[in-house]
Design a protein around this motif. Structure first.
Motif, PDB file in Angstrom:
ATOM      1  N   GLY A  92       0.790  -1.227   0.000  1.00  0.00           N
ATOM      2  CA  GLY A  92       0.000   0.000   0.000  1.00  0.00           C
ATOM      3  C   GLY A  92       0.818   1.271   0.000  1.00  0.00           C
ATOM      4  N   ALA A  93       2.049   1.184  -0.500  1.00  0.00           N
ATOM      5  CA  ALA A  93       2.931   2.358  -0.552  1.00  0.00           C
ATOM      6  C   ALA A  93       2.778   3.095  -1.878  1.00  0.00           C
ATOM      7  N   ALA A  94       3.264   4.313  -1.901  1.00  0.00           N
ATOM      8  CA  ALA A  94       3.396   5.062  -3.154  1.00  0.00           C
ATOM      9  C   ALA A  94       4.797   4.829  -3.695  1.00  0.00           C
ATOM     10  N   ILE A  95       4.943   4.884  -5.016  1.00  0.00           N
ATOM     11  CA  ILE A  95       6.262   4.808  -5.621  1.00  0.00           C
ATOM     12  C   ILE A  95       6.526   6.076  -6.420  1.00  0.00           C
ATOM     13  N   LEU A  96       7.669   6.695  -6.154  1.00  0.00           N
ATOM     14  CA  LEU A  96       8.109   7.890  -6.861  1.00  0.00           C
ATOM     15  C   LEU A  96       9.366   7.509  -7.626  1.00  0.00           C
ATOM     16  N   HIS A  97       9.308   7.639  -8.933  1.00  0.00           N
ATOM     17  CA  HIS A  97      10.333   7.079  -9.815  1.00  0.00           C
ATOM     18  C   HIS A  97      10.899   8.177 -10.715  1.00  0.00           C
TER      19      HIS A  97
END
Length: 291
Positions: A92-97
């Protein structure tokens, strides 16, 4: 806020760690701690740490070597982001790429917006675009931050190269027909952190692809001229080499470089109130680049 940072020893990763230390619970890793191309290792680490956000600053960025190291480029630039996105979705995390201007052909007149068609011209851009697509398809809570002409105190970059060459050469030829916005790694880090904090605070985040780069846009020749003037004024260089503006054709490389890397900042400004990087301000103290 719990944040997992990959590529923590790189240009952006090192400054993410510096800016988040004491402000968040960090798990900062490089390839020696977690190989992002190992899906099980990624899943094990993420499920154990349970971050609120994963910030992926790891990449195969050797543009010319990528033309030979095709499989490795795709493993790091496509498969790694895919595994991180899968793990983010699981907890349930966000990913910033972090992505790149190289997803575009560089042939457009004017600035590139997020909705412009992608058309990478080499393995690096192709593998980074594949990574974007993998993240978008896998985790709905994603931010893809495309940037360009990155420089920072850590790692290799154009600013450091110019100062090193300026000490050794009396004359330099610098490409004058490629244009972009130099972008300070610390400002990229701050932008990613601001978005992650907004998510953690429960504020609605408009997930998707964003551009972030520096203004004013310049050519490599103009960027080099500014670097040398700043280095001389700040006592980092005793003399400035004579600079000649050359064409891309005069300086052939294995990988094709975009002639136009100018990125529009309209979307990130409208959604997050984030301004373009002021790269000239970032070079107010150029001394760390001359060490």
């Amino acid at each position: 806020m719990k944040v997992l940072i990959t590529g923590c020893n790189g240009q952006v990763g090192s400054l993410l760690v510096k800016q988040l230390t004491g402000k968040a619970e960090l798990m900062a890793v490089d390839r020696d701690q977690i190989d992002i191309t190992d899906e099980q290792a990624v899943l094990d680490a993420v499920t154990a740490f349970k971050p609120d956000a994963i910030i992926n600053a790891a990449a195969h960025t050797a543009v010319d070597r990528a033309e030979e190291e095709v499989e490795l480029s795709y493993q790091i630039n496509r498969d790694g982001p895919l595994y991180l996105a899968r793990a983010a979705e699981q907890v349930g995390a966000a990913i910033l790429h972090i992505s790149t201007d190289y997803v575009f052909s560089g042939d457009k007149d004017g600035v590139y917006s997020e909705t412009d068609l992608t058309a990478p011209q080499g393995v690096y851009g192709e593998s980074k675009l594949a990574g974007e697509q993998a993240v978008v398809a896998t985790c709905p809570r994603h931010i893809i931050l495309r940037t360009a002409w990155v420089f920072g105190e850590t790692g290799n970059n154009f600013v450091k190269t110019m100062i090193r060459l300026g000490r050794d050469r009396n004359q330099l030829g610098i490409v004058g027909d490629q244009f972009g916005g130099p972008t300070y790694a610390g400002d990229i880090a701050a932008t990613l952190i601001a978005i992650a904090e907004r998510y953690k605070a429960g504020t609605d985040v408009a997930w998707g692809i964003y551009h972030y780069a520096g203004l004013p846009s310049v050519s490599w020749f103009e960027f080099a001229s500014y670097i040398f003037d700043a280095a001389k004024a700040q006592g980092v260089l005793e003399h400035i080499p004579a600079l000649n503006s050359i064409t891309t054709a005069d300086y052939p490389t294995p990988a094709k470089r975009p002639a136009n890397s100018r990125l529009s900042m309209d979307k990130i400004g409208a959604e997050f109130g984030i301004d373009a990087c002021d790269w000239q301000k970032a070079l107010t103290d150029i001394r760390p680049y001359g060490i």
